[in-house]
Design an enzyme around this catalytic site. Sequence first.
Site, PDB file in Angstrom:
ATOM      1  N   LEU A   1       0.825  -1.209   0.000  1.00  0.00           N
ATOM      2  CA  LEU A   1       0.000   0.000   0.000  1.00  0.00           C
ATOM      3  C   LEU A   1       0.862   1.263   0.000  1.00  0.00           C
ATOM      4  O   LEU A   1       0.663   2.177  -0.820  1.00  0.00           O
ATOM      5  CB  LEU A   1      -0.959  -0.021   1.194  1.00  0.00           C
ATOM      6  CG  LEU A   1      -1.865   1.196   1.387  1.00  0.00           C
ATOM      7  CD1 LEU A   1      -3.262   0.760   1.849  1.00  0.00           C
ATOM      8  CD2 LEU A   1      -1.268   2.185   2.405  1.00  0.00           C
ATOM      9  N   GLY A   2       1.841   1.327   0.889  1.00  0.00           N
ATOM     10  CA  GLY A   2       2.688   2.516   0.980  1.00  0.00           C
ATOM     11  C   GLY A   2       3.498   2.739  -0.285  1.00  0.00           C
ATOM     12  O   GLY A   2       3.614   3.870  -0.782  1.00  0.00           O
TER      13      GLY A   2
ATOM     14  N   LYS B   1     -16.578  -0.354   6.043  1.00  0.00           N
ATOM     15  CA  LYS B   1     -15.671  -1.312   5.409  1.00  0.00           C
ATOM     16  C   LYS B   1     -15.587  -2.608   6.219  1.00  0.00           C
ATOM     17  O   LYS B   1     -15.467  -3.704   5.666  1.00  0.00           O
ATOM     18  CB  LYS B   1     -14.275  -0.712   5.219  1.00  0.00           C
ATOM     19  CG  LYS B   1     -13.388  -1.648   4.395  1.00  0.00           C
ATOM     20  CD  LYS B   1     -12.090  -1.045   3.936  1.00  0.00           C
ATOM     21  CE  LYS B   1     -11.363  -2.016   3.008  1.00  0.00           C
ATOM     22  NZ  LYS B   1      -9.909  -1.987   3.206  1.00  0.00           N
TER      23      LYS B   1
ATOM     24  N   SER C   1      -7.216 -10.398   2.237  1.00  0.00           N
ATOM     25  CA  SER C   1      -5.827 -10.211   2.688  1.00  0.00           C
ATOM     26  C   SER C   1      -5.506 -11.045   3.928  1.00  0.00           C
ATOM     27  O   SER C   1      -4.411 -11.610   4.035  1.00  0.00           O
ATOM     28  CB  SER C   1      -5.562  -8.732   2.967  1.00  0.00           C
ATOM     29  OG  SER C   1      -6.390  -8.274   4.021  1.00  0.00           O
TER      30      SER C   1
END
Lengths: 305, 305
Positions: free
Chosen positions: B11-12, B184, B257
């Site tokens: 993600l980063g 979410k 995930s």
Amino acid sequence: MRIAIVGSGALGLYYGALLQRAGDDVRFLLRRDLDAIRRGGLKVTSPNGDFRLERVQGFATTAEMGEVDLVVVGLKTFDNDRLVELCRPLMKGNAAVLTLQNGLGNEELLAGAFGADRVLGGVAFLGANRGEPGTVHHLGKGHIRLGEFRGGISERATAIAARFAAAGVRCETVPELLRARWEKLVWNIPFNGLCALTGVTTDRILAHAPTRAEAVALMHEVIAGANAQGFSAPLDRDACVAEMMEQTVGLGTYRPSTMIDRQEGRRMELGSIFGVPVEKAAARGVEMARVRMLWALLDLPAPGR
Amino acid sequence: MRIAIVGSGALGLYYGALLQRAGDDVRFLLRRDLDAIRRGGLKVTSPNGDFRLERVQGFATTAEMGEVDLVVVGLKTFDNDRLVELCRPLMKGNAAVLTLQNGLGNEELLAGAFGADRVLGGVAFLGANRGEPGTVHHLGKGHIRLGEFRGGISERATAIAARFAAAGVRCETVPELLRARWEKLVWNIPFNGLCALTGVTTDRILAHAPTRAEAVALMHEVIAGANAQGFSAPLDRDACVAEMMEQTVGLGTYRPSTMIDRQEGRRMELGSIFGVPVEKAAARGVEMARVRMLWALLDLPAPGR
């Protein structure tokens, strides 16, 4: 007493062998072990002493077994769709039927076919497994709590208990069979369920505080389900949980039967141990949410199947 | 904008690369990828087109990274015990911090250390994973819903969203960040949880009626937990479930995930996705029993560990 054993897994072979050794006329319905037992008899290994029965009456169908006084059912409950047809030839006379199967719903099935007054049930606390064909291994325990499906203590139940006692099996008659079945589920549901699902032994469930707490929460649900059934006396929640937890500690590194079944790729007895109890509780207004979730997860086809 | 990326997992690296490509001054805190990126830059593969950044500012510590306007946090939440110390050198000036981590509790942690008015959070819907050092694979999606931890739409949040938009990331500002986080979780808790626990993909959970029903029951619990938090408008239970189920069907054979983490032997983000939500719901009087059970089972050390 003439006794037919229907469902000769470890439980059926073990109790049948003890009854025969004590003088009863025992007839076994056999599948896997038929040839081996006809050829070489039945061997029992046990911490109480091994023994062998040289001559054993083994049959491939119940129609060949003749008239008996008692049918003892040890069939795995996932085969219950065959149970009534298996028993029917044996129930033509005056035989009673005693199911020693796990969980709930077995007596109802037999009662629906043969009449409630012909049905008894027993809760067996037995550690046993099958060895090679013709051999059964008794690992420990073996006592039975049995009673009439309709309730009350009958002469018949007392006489059957006496036969087990004569065979060396500690056997108690109970006036409320279904209450005894629910009591056993207070242990079986959390530990058979959690261990089968996670693949860890009972001591590991206890050692991890969150799963230990879930085991207790599952017991609370089962006790609430039991206490909605209208038994003469409710189960005492805290005393019951304390006793079950103490017993479990005493078991050490223990694999419940459902866990063994799953690990060895066999079918699990999910309907009688989880499904019917969930439905019987729901029918009385008690939603056993955690038990239902365990049931759903255990019933899910494993990856790769 | 001068932006520090703390926690350069998939993600980063992905969002940082997009921001740098769009002209921002991006500085990455790197560990595994430090040497590879210093030597050869950062490669992004994506269905939107692959690209490579030849010169990337990579650092081994946050103390070396200098003053920035914004700290973007992508750290896995099981490393949150290091989060505040990692960010501290970067927060000496006037920087704001935006956590794009999963689940609940991350903003609170940063707010406790640096003050609530310096904290923003974002819910990222991103499919990405790391390749060999120096490479990140964007698999799909990537939009972000971000907002002030304290609530309301600020100029700062709008400016940050504009940077993401300029970088090609669909980015929406939301007035109630925590409501978006709970929304979410209505998907993540059932599907990350059930798939990780059972080892089957989302389509298999849906195909088996009892686990599909459990997924819905888990959603109901999470929605009840969310609606106890006092947001301006409750989540509409049935509409929310219908939308989530439709989305899940659309995903086909999908591995969430948490399932991937478990299957690959990595740690799972259990605290932020399961634990903090359970506790936040319980604090408002909502016991999420099924979620708690999932959490306990996922947190249990696997057999053989």
